[in-house]
Write an enzyme that holds these catalytic residues in place. Structure first.
Site, PDB file in Angstrom:
ATOM      1  N   GLY A 230       0.833  -1.323  -0.146  1.00 51.32           N
ATOM      2  CA  GLY A 230      -0.091   0.370  -0.297  1.00 51.32           C
ATOM      3  C   GLY A 230       0.737   0.994   0.126  1.00 51.32           C
ATOM      4  CB  CYS A 258       5.382  -3.278   0.213  1.00 53.13           C
ATOM      5  SG  CYS A 258       6.678  -2.598  -0.605  1.00 53.13           S
ATOM      6  CG  ASN A 300       6.089   0.895  -4.872  1.00 54.96           C
ATOM      7  OD1 ASN A 300       6.327   1.546  -5.223  1.00 54.96           O
ATOM      8  ND2 ASN A 300       4.609   0.420  -5.435  1.00 54.96           N
ATOM      9  N   GLY A 302       8.855   3.711  -0.215  1.00 52.95           N
ATOM     10  CA  GLY A 302       9.482   4.871  -0.211  1.00 52.95           C
ATOM     11  C   GLY A 302      10.343   4.933   1.155  1.00 52.95           C
ATOM     12  CG  HIS A 344       5.422  -5.409  -5.190  1.00 54.16           C
ATOM     13  ND1 HIS A 344       4.133  -5.001  -4.465  1.00 54.16           N
ATOM     14  CD2 HIS A 344       6.181  -4.502  -4.111  1.00 54.16           C
ATOM     15  CE1 HIS A 344       3.921  -4.119  -4.015  1.00 54.16           C
ATOM     16  NE2 HIS A 344       5.243  -3.262  -3.696  1.00 54.16           N
ATOM     17  CD  GLU A 346       3.077  -8.046  -5.880  1.00 54.84           C
ATOM     18  OE1 GLU A 346       2.772  -7.075  -5.987  1.00 54.84           O
ATOM     19  OE2 GLU A 346       3.766  -8.871  -5.104  1.00 54.84           O
TER      20      GLU A 346
END
Length: 374
Positions: A230, A258, A300, A302, A344, A346
């Site tokens: 998220g 994540c 992905n 930050g 990730h 997936e």
């Protein structure tokens, strides 16, 4: 349609730096958000629809964007989640038989402002040197001072709670209701391919809103729990952290990806921090400390979890580390069937080196079910 005369556009960074480009298509206006970059060569449609990118201005480092169009099944949520697109060369024509429509049409349908003809190599180098920061992309090129004032009011990603913007409002089901295993998933920005991977492994999933209490997740009588990816800062997610603490108290299997990885760390008293410019791409090298093998991964994020606090935690073992900067990329609990990763598995887009993690989750569920029987 190929626009022969295109409106000038710009990127204005929070520190006052300006990069120039041209508007894609006929859309005009301004879009605000944190500017970040993704180094993936393919998968732009999946990136644009990934809830983890909510509120961000996406710089694509691949020189050509849009050349293979879009396909209706290649989405990770029900809409585009990025705030705006910045690219070098935008392809108005597509050359893939399987495509449903051009990227231009796809962006128009999602009301997304995009600018091209930007020196993305220079922009990415600048972000790498100076860090991710808020920015605005705009066709209002003669109103720099006005844009600066508007940009000053955009909240910083540090401390920003965004899961509520992308999470489901009501619980829903995914997969075959006659599947062998049941999983309760906390949606703090879940990608569809995560659900597909769980369903392919004989799981029936009930997906709950970001602030669902533990009692709701438990009422499904699941064999295991899942914490999704998220957007935003994990620390404001007080309800998700409390729900995770209660899941941990049951000793049930739990898997986090994540943002879910960060929430699991926070539930164990490990702090998180905002990274200089984050990890975003499909070629990030990870070392599996358990097997000694390397993995090329899709990433992905930050934010990251504190390494020193993780290393000194009596209940936590670091299982994966990022080879570029030594950040913690995976953890597991020593006395519970609980683990998480910062990347990730997936993919979508990306390599499949880490899909075994879904199998590990199922293995934990099976072993936990056997213990219940005996």
């Amino acid at each position: 349609m190929k626009y022969t005369t295109r409106k000038p556009a710009l990127i204005l960074l929070a520190d006052g730096t300006i990069f120039h480009g041209k508007a894609v298509g006929g859309k005009e206006g301004s879009a605000f958000g944190e500017v970040c970059f993704n180094t993936g060569m393919t998968g732009y449609q999946e990136i644009f629809t990934d809830p983890s990118y909510y509120g961000q201005l996406m710089v694509t480092t691949n020189a050509h964007i849009g050349n293979y169009g879009t396909q209706e099944d290649e989405v990770e949520s029900n809409s585009v989640k990025i705030a705006g697109l910045i690219c070098r060369n935008f392809s108005y024509n597509m050359s893939r038989p399987a495509a449903n429509e051009t990227l231009e049409k796809f962006l128009e349908q999602n009301n997304l402002l995009a600018i091209s003809d930007v020196d993305t190599r220079a922009l990415v180098s600048y972000i790498r040197d100076n860090g991710a920061m808020n920015a605005v992309i705009s066709t209002d090129v003669d109103n720099i001072e006005g844009l600066k004032k508007q940009l000053a009011d955009v909240p910083n990603m540090n401390g920003l709670e965004l899961a509520s913007k992308v999470s489901t409002k009501e619980p829903y089901f995914f997969g075959n209701e006659n599947a062998t295993y049941k999983v309760s998933a906390l949606d703090i920005g879940i990608k569809k391919n995560i659900l597909r991977n769980l369903a392919e492994r004989d799981c029936y999933i009930k997906v709950f809103p970001y602030n669902a209490p533990f009692e709701d997740l438990q009422s499904f009588e699941p064999d295991g729990y899942f914490l999704s990816n998220g957007p935003g800062d994990p620390e404001p997610l007080k309800e998700a952290i409390e729900t995770t603490k209660q899941i941990l108290a049951t000793n049930a299997p739990l898997f986090g990806i994540c943002l879910g990885h960060q929430v699991l760390a926070l539930a164990n008293g490990i702090s998180t921090y905002k990274m200089h410019h984050g990890h975003r791409g499909i070629n990030h090298p990870i070392l599996n400390l358990v097997t000694g093998k390397g993995e090329i991964t899709s990433q992905n994020h930050g934010f990251a979890i504190n390494r020193e606090e993780t290393e000194s935690h009596s209940e936590i073992e670091i299982t994966h580390t990022h080879l570029n900067d030594n950040t913690v990329a995976g953890i597991k609990m020593k006395n519970k069937p609980v683990f998480s990763v910062q990347y990730h598995p997936e993919a979508s887009p990306g390599p499949h080196d880490a899909t075994y993690l879904f199998d590990d989750f199922i293995k934990n569920i099976k072993e936990s079910s056997l213990k219940k029987v005996h």
